[in-house]
Every structure is written in C-alpha cells, then in structure tokens.
Motif scaffolding. Structure first.
Motif, PDB file in Angstrom:
ATOM      1  N   UNK A 109     109.358  29.562  38.121  1.00 43.49           N
ATOM      2  CA  UNK A 109     108.168  30.320  37.767  1.00 43.49           C
ATOM      3  C   UNK A 109     108.398  31.224  36.542  1.00 43.49           C
ATOM      4  N   UNK A 110     107.403  31.322  35.693  1.00 41.89           N
ATOM      5  CA  UNK A 110     107.430  32.131  34.480  1.00 41.89           C
ATOM      6  C   UNK A 110     106.765  33.460  34.795  1.00 41.89           C
ATOM      7  N   UNK A 111     107.559  34.534  34.755  1.00 46.70           N
ATOM      8  CA  UNK A 111     107.065  35.858  35.154  1.00 46.70           C
ATOM      9  C   UNK A 111     107.041  36.742  33.915  1.00 46.70           C
ATOM     10  N   UNK A 112     105.845  37.136  33.523  1.00 48.07           N
ATOM     11  CA  UNK A 112     105.716  37.800  32.235  1.00 48.07           C
ATOM     12  C   UNK A 112     104.715  38.953  32.282  1.00 48.07           C
ATOM     13  N   UNK A 113     104.903  39.917  31.386  1.00 49.91           N
ATOM     14  CA  UNK A 113     103.912  40.978  31.209  1.00 49.91           C
ATOM     15  C   UNK A 113     103.678  41.194  29.720  1.00 49.91           C
ATOM     16  N   UNK A 114     102.538  41.765  29.379  1.00 48.99           N
ATOM     17  CA  UNK A 114     102.231  42.092  27.991  1.00 48.99           C
ATOM     18  C   UNK A 114     101.092  43.099  27.958  1.00 48.99           C
ATOM     19  N   UNK A 115     101.121  43.941  26.919  1.00 47.49           N
ATOM     20  CA  UNK A 115     100.055  44.912  26.677  1.00 47.49           C
ATOM     21  C   UNK A 115      99.513  44.681  25.280  1.00 47.49           C
ATOM     22  N   UNK A 116      98.229  44.886  25.096  1.00 49.05           N
ATOM     23  CA  UNK A 116      97.673  44.713  23.763  1.00 49.05           C
ATOM     24  C   UNK A 116      96.172  44.873  23.743  1.00 49.05           C
ATOM     25  N   UNK A 117      95.642  44.905  22.519  1.00 48.58           N
ATOM     26  CA  UNK A 117      94.199  45.048  22.344  1.00 48.58           C
ATOM     27  C   UNK A 117      93.486  43.721  22.547  1.00 48.58           C
ATOM     28  N   UNK A 118      92.303  43.798  23.142  1.00 53.76           N
ATOM     29  CA  UNK A 118      91.407  42.647  23.259  1.00 53.76           C
ATOM     30  C   UNK A 118      90.060  43.055  22.675  1.00 53.76           C
ATOM     31  N   UNK A 119      89.239  42.064  22.333  1.00 52.34           N
ATOM     32  CA  UNK A 119      88.030  42.328  21.551  1.00 52.34           C
ATOM     33  C   UNK A 119      86.829  41.617  22.167  1.00 52.34           C
ATOM     34  N   UNK A 120      85.707  42.327  22.251  1.00 51.93           N
ATOM     35  CA  UNK A 120      84.468  41.770  22.786  1.00 51.93           C
ATOM     36  C   UNK A 120      83.357  41.967  21.752  1.00 51.93           C
ATOM     37  N   UNK A 121      82.741  40.880  21.350  1.00 49.31           N
ATOM     38  CA  UNK A 121      81.627  40.943  20.407  1.00 49.31           C
ATOM     39  C   UNK A 121      80.343  41.140  21.208  1.00 49.31           C
ATOM     40  N   UNK A 122      80.208  42.346  21.750  1.00 51.26           N
ATOM     41  CA  UNK A 122      79.081  42.678  22.609  1.00 51.26           C
ATOM     42  C   UNK A 122      78.451  43.966  22.119  1.00 51.26           C
ATOM     43  N   UNK A 123      77.259  44.247  22.576  1.00 48.54           N
ATOM     44  CA  UNK A 123      76.561  45.466  22.161  1.00 48.54           C
ATOM     45  C   UNK A 123      77.298  46.686  22.700  1.00 48.54           C
ATOM     46  N   UNK A 124      77.748  47.585  21.817  1.00 52.33           N
ATOM     47  CA  UNK A 124      78.473  48.767  22.307  1.00 52.33           C
ATOM     48  C   UNK A 124      77.519  49.770  22.947  1.00 52.33           C
ATOM     49  N   UNK A 125      78.065  50.608  23.797  1.00 46.72           N
ATOM     50  CA  UNK A 125      77.275  51.651  24.450  1.00 46.72           C
ATOM     51  C   UNK A 125      78.205  52.745  24.931  1.00 46.72           C
ATOM     52  N   UNK A 126      77.674  53.747  25.640  1.00 39.09           N
ATOM     53  CA  UNK A 126      78.523  54.838  26.142  1.00 39.09           C
ATOM     54  C   UNK A 126      79.673  54.303  27.004  1.00 39.09           C
ATOM     55  N   UNK A 127      80.894  54.561  26.606  1.00 40.09           N
ATOM     56  CA  UNK A 127      82.065  54.098  27.351  1.00 40.09           C
ATOM     57  C   UNK A 127      82.309  52.613  27.261  1.00 40.09           C
ATOM     58  N   UNK A 128      81.539  51.905  26.434  1.00 37.89           N
ATOM     59  CA  UNK A 128      81.678  50.447  26.305  1.00 37.89           C
ATOM     60  C   UNK A 128      82.079  50.145  24.870  1.00 37.89           C
ATOM     61  N   UNK A 130      84.186  47.735  21.756  1.00 34.30           N
ATOM     62  CA  UNK A 130      84.440  46.362  21.332  1.00 34.30           C
ATOM     63  C   UNK A 130      85.929  46.068  21.212  1.00 34.30           C
ATOM     64  N   UNK A 131      86.745  47.101  21.223  1.00 39.48           N
ATOM     65  CA  UNK A 131      88.200  46.931  21.208  1.00 39.48           C
ATOM     66  C   UNK A 131      88.789  47.862  22.256  1.00 39.48           C
ATOM     67  N   UNK A 132      89.612  47.318  23.129  1.00 38.90           N
ATOM     68  CA  UNK A 132      90.263  48.158  24.139  1.00 38.90           C
ATOM     69  C   UNK A 132      91.572  47.494  24.558  1.00 38.90           C
ATOM     70  N   UNK A 133      92.388  48.257  25.233  1.00 37.57           N
ATOM     71  CA  UNK A 133      93.733  47.785  25.565  1.00 37.57           C
ATOM     72  C   UNK A 133      93.833  47.380  27.035  1.00 37.57           C
ATOM     73  N   UNK A 134      94.534  46.282  27.267  1.00 42.34           N
ATOM     74  CA  UNK A 134      94.839  45.840  28.627  1.00 42.34           C
ATOM     75  C   UNK A 134      96.353  45.725  28.793  1.00 42.34           C
ATOM     76  N   UNK A 135      96.792  45.780  30.054  1.00 44.37           N
ATOM     77  CA  UNK A 135      98.212  45.610  30.379  1.00 44.37           C
ATOM     78  C   UNK A 135      98.256  44.603  31.526  1.00 44.37           C
ATOM     79  N   UNK A 136      98.791  43.415  31.255  1.00 42.45           N
ATOM     80  CA  UNK A 136      98.739  42.301  32.209  1.00 42.45           C
ATOM     81  C   UNK A 136     100.120  41.936  32.739  1.00 42.45           C
ATOM     82  N   UNK A 137     100.129  41.374  33.929  1.00 43.72           N
ATOM     83  CA  UNK A 137     101.329  40.727  34.478  1.00 43.72           C
ATOM     84  C   UNK A 137     100.887  39.414  35.115  1.00 43.72           C
TER      85      UNK A 137
END
Length: 537
Positions: A109-128, A130-137
């Motif tokens: 099994x391949x066990x990995x983690x990574x953190x980085x910015x992801x991007x959503x081309x969606x209508x921005x709003x309060x607290x929403x 288009x660029x934010x950071x996630x941390x995955x495993x």
C-alpha cells in the motif's frame, strides 16, 4: 494636448475577487498547525509527496472538457499543443494520477500525505474563496476497512495533538453501501434515478443545519426558508421518506420508537420526547446491530453494515470509544466518487456566528473510500481511502479555542546606525551577523539613520526586544550600548529622540564588543522568563 504631455494613468492596485493576501501572523499560525498535523501523519507511517498545481483537465475526472473552454468549476488554459490544463480542484485526483503514472515503482500500500492550495472557479462570497489550502492523507492499495479505521483514528489523534480536547470533537463514520442499499430497496436504484439519489444525499447532508423536520421536507416536495425562498425537494412519497428517516435517525435514539403491535424490526420515524431510548444505539456495536435488523436484507447494504461492524471493533480494540469515533448513518459526504466507508471530523463546541447566534462549529474535514478513482487510469481495480482537512476552517476553530497564534513572535534585535561612513557601517553589519550566526534574529537599520528617534520608533513598531548602539565615543573605547527596550518602556515610557536617550539611560548596559552576543542572550533569556511568569507557566 499631445500624447507626450498626457499624464500616465496610475495602475490601480486591486486583489482579484475570491482571493486573499496572507500576512505574517496568519502564515506562522498555519505553519505551526501544519507541522503538528505532519508529525502525527509521519508517526502513522505516511510519507509526503507533492504534485503540481496544474493537471490535464481530463485527469480531474468530474470536470471533463465538454465545451470549447472547460472552465465550469475549474480554472483552465490551453497549452501550446492545444491540450487543456486546469488548476487542481482538490489534492486527491492529482494523487490518483501520480499513482497510476508511477504504478510499477510505487510500493503498495502507498501511504502518502500532502498539503497545498486548490482552486475553485466558483462565485465567491463571505467565507467562500477561490483559492484555499487542504491537507490530505491517503492509503492506496489497501482493500480492507482496517485502512479506513486507521484514517478515523489518525483524524482523532490529529485533533487532540492540536489541542482539541475529548468531548469537543467526534469522528462520525458511515458507509455509502448501506445508504445505496437502502435507496435501492425503496425504488431509487439504477442509473435513471441518479439525479434523485443525489438530491437525497444533499437533503440528508442538511440534517445538522435544518433538523429532522427540515430533512423530511427536502426529501418530499421541498422546503421554504425564513426568507421565503423555496428549495425543491427529492419528491419521495411518505413511505420512502419514512424509511430513509428511520435510517438517518437510527443514531439519534430520541427520534425513534417501535411501532406498537408491529414486527420489532419495523421502526417508524416520530418526533417524541427526549429520553425515549431505542434499544439499538447505546454503542457503536448497537448502531450496527440496528442497521442490520432494519436494513440488512439488501445485499449491498448488508456488505456495508459488515464493514461498519469491522471498523467499530477495530477502533474499540485500539481504545477509541464512541465519544471519539461514532458510527452515524446520517453522514453522507457529497462527492459521488465515494464507494464505501465515509467519515467526517466534527467539532462539537459552540461558537457565535455572524448573526450573534450560538451554533456548533461543525465539520473541519472528511473523506472516505474511493476505489474507482485510481482505477480510471489503470483499467484494473485499485482500492484507496483518504481524508482531507480544510486548513483555514481548522485554523479558525483553533483560534476560537485559543490554541493557535498565541505565541508572540519577537521582533529582531535592532542594530542602530549612528554614523554613515563605510567603516562604521561595516562594524554595524559585523555586529548583526555575529548575532545571526548565534541563532538570534537581528537586523541593521536600513532607513534614514540621521534621525535617531525614527530608529527607536521603528524598533517599537517591529517589536524589537533590544537595541544595539555604538556612536563615536563607544567606538573609540571598543564598547557597545545594549538597550533592553522592553524593560526600558516599563521604566521610562517611550523615548523619542537622542537627547532623551542620553538623559534616561534606563535598562541600558555598556559592554565590550567581544561580550555583545553573550549579553544579548542573557537579556533575551530574562525577557523570556518574564513572559513565562506573566502567563503563570
């Protein structure tokens, strides 16, 4: 007026909509938090990888190009070879592409983690944004639900390592096979009902927000909110709604009771007074037993229930009770690619929202099993499970709890400039480098040195703990003045010019140049001890 005499238009500085600038305190807090997360993941045997911000658009799966410019949901551009590329929408699809592309070299099994910015081309709003950071495993190549159980345990350990105490969080676990089996049993199976199933998922996902009655409306004709806006429902009949509500609320025993005179395996959804306890929900094993009794007749549901039973037994054996990891049929997760166990990390303490209302903080991350994602590239089954933390949301939670950004970052020791000749400047630079070599944050003043009061104001704004001064007299004697600015403020208040400095002389020592570093270390240590005492540590 000729073009030559036209004034050039000043460029307007403006931040793109849906994006934010990050400043020092926010960056340091995020780094502090992510280092703690990284330590937990490493302890579990996970290793880091990093994928690029751009992927070929078709690799993102859900967002296949179906128009001249595939920009729905993602930011895209066309390469010089006319292939579409998009900024990554999440960290999972790029990881799946990486695994498929390097499958022969990767150890499963391949066990990995990574953190980085992801991007959503969606209508921005309060607290929403288009660029934010996630941390995955993620774990790829592990078909057994022990990998899912481990993800849930790692999530719990991560939250506790960040200072969130037991009782303030819960990891909620369900299995999409069970819900899919229930929907199949009430006539919502098959591709033709895909849209209605998605509406059911969205309705159940609103349980925390709208309560049981709100979900019931969304499963039926629809729901009107306080403003009068109407949300169309899934259009289910009463019998279908009742069956789904039993399933969703099996974990919430105050909402269920047996139907009198009926088969004991038949429960009816009712709003009943608190305190009426169903026989099934006093433990994770009890919830699983309840699911088996009421929904275990469908093959797919039965398979999912047995996987939940295995997870419940594994986490209990490892010491994680129901207060930390809870089997909860109301967890659905919105993404369509989940194929088995799904889980969500929820913070259960109250915060005040923008309307001044007390609300539960809610989810800070989630994930599940997605056995089909890597397989898209491979033409063969590749099991996988993973979890994603919303970094900004978790940071907000930690700040609410006073667990983040509390450590004050000291400004640099300031080496002031009294003379601007080359020889003097060389000495000031040498003092600065000596401090840095010993691991002390330091800088030499770079502004207009002729107004000494400006240097002291700068030191104050920077939060400098110490100022180093050497004028002509000190240079002739081979000494430096060391000013404890923190103690000096306490004793004499703000000092604004050179004359006041010469008169006050508080919290100030003169030492030989050779003793500069040692004396600075001594003063910094005393200041640190004062801060500890002030905090009662």
């Amino acid at each position: 007026m000729s073009d030559k005499n036209k004034k050039p238009q000043k460029l307007k500085a403006r931040l793109p909509r849906g994006f934010v600038d990050r400043e020092a305190a926010d960056i340091r807090a995020a780094n502090q938090m992510m280092e703690t997360i990284r330590e937990v993941y490493e302890r579990y045997g996970f290793d880091p990888i990093e994928t690029p911000l751009f992927e070929y658009t078709d690799a993102l799966g859900k967002f296949l190009p179906d128009s001249d410019r595939p920009n729905e949901g993602v930011f895209s551009l066309q390469d010089d070879d006319e292939q579409w590329m998009s900024l990554r929408y999440d960290l999972t699809a790029p990881m799946a592409r990486h695994v498929a592309e390097n499958f022969q070299e990767i150890q499963l099994p391949f066990r990995t983690y990574r953190a980085g910015y992801v991007f959503r081309n969606e209508k921005p709003g309060p607290g929403r944004f288009r660029q934010f950071m996630q941390f995955d495993a993620d774990t790829v190549g592990a078909p057994g639900v022990q990998a899912d159980a481990e993800m849930c345990m790692m999530m719990a350990d991560t939250l506790e390592a960040l200072g969130i105490k037991r009782g303030d969080y819960v990891i909620r676990v369900n299995n999409r096979k069970v819900l899919d089996g229930v929907m199949e049993a009430i006539g919502l199976g098959g591709e033709e009902n895909g849209g209605r199933r998605l509406n059911v998922l969205r309705a159940i996902d609103k349980l925390d927000k709208f309560g049981a009655e709100g979900v019931k409306l969304l499963l039926g004709e629809g729901r009107k909110d306080e403003s009068g806006d109407f949300t169309k429902g899934a259009g289910l009949d009463d019998q279908q709604i009742n069956r789904l509500m039993v399933y969703v609320l099996l974990n919430q025993f105050t909402e269920l009771e047996p139907v009198r005179g009926a088969n004991p395996s038949s429960l009816e959804y009712k709003s009943i007074p608190d305190g009426r306890i169903s026989e099934f929900v006093e433990s994770n094993k009890g919830v699983v037993d309840g699911l088996k009794v009421h929904f275990g007749h469908a093959n797919l549901a039965r398979e999912g229930i047995e996987e939940l039973r295995m997870i419940a037994e594994l986490v209990e054996a490892a010491g994680y009770d129901r207060s930390r990891i809870k089997i909860d049929p109301s967890v659905v997760r919105g993404l369509e690619y989940y194929t088995g166990p799904v889980y969500e990390a929820e913070l259960t303490f109250d915060v005040t929202n923008e309307k001044g209302e007390k609300v539960v903080f809610g989810s800070v991350g989630g994930g599940g099993r997605y056995d089909g994602l890597v397989s898209r590239f491979m033409g063969q089954p590749v099991p996988a499970t993973g979890f994603s933390i919303g970094v900004s949301r978790l940071m907000t939670a930690l700040k609410n709890l006073g667990k983040l950004g509390q450590d004050e970052v000291l400004g640099p020791v300031l080496v002031t400039v009294m003379d601007g000749d080359v020889e003097s400047m060389g000495r000031y630079q040498r003092f600065t480098q000596q401090l840095r070599t010993e691991g002390i944050r330091a800088e030499m003043y770079q502004g207009n040195w002729k107004k000494f009061g400006n240097q002291l104001k700068y030191a104050d704004r920077r939060g400098a703990p110490i100022a180093i001064i050497q004028g002509g007299d000190e240079r002739a004697q081979g000494v430096v003045q060391i000013k404890d600015l923190i103690e000096g403020k306490r004793l004499s208040g703000e000092i604004t010019d050179n004359a006041e400095w010469r008169e006050a002389r508080v919290a100030q020592e003169v030492v030989p140049e050779a003793e500069l570093v040692a004396k600075v270390k001594e003063i910094l240590a005393a200041q640190a001890e004062d801060r500890r005492r002030a905090k009662g540590v």
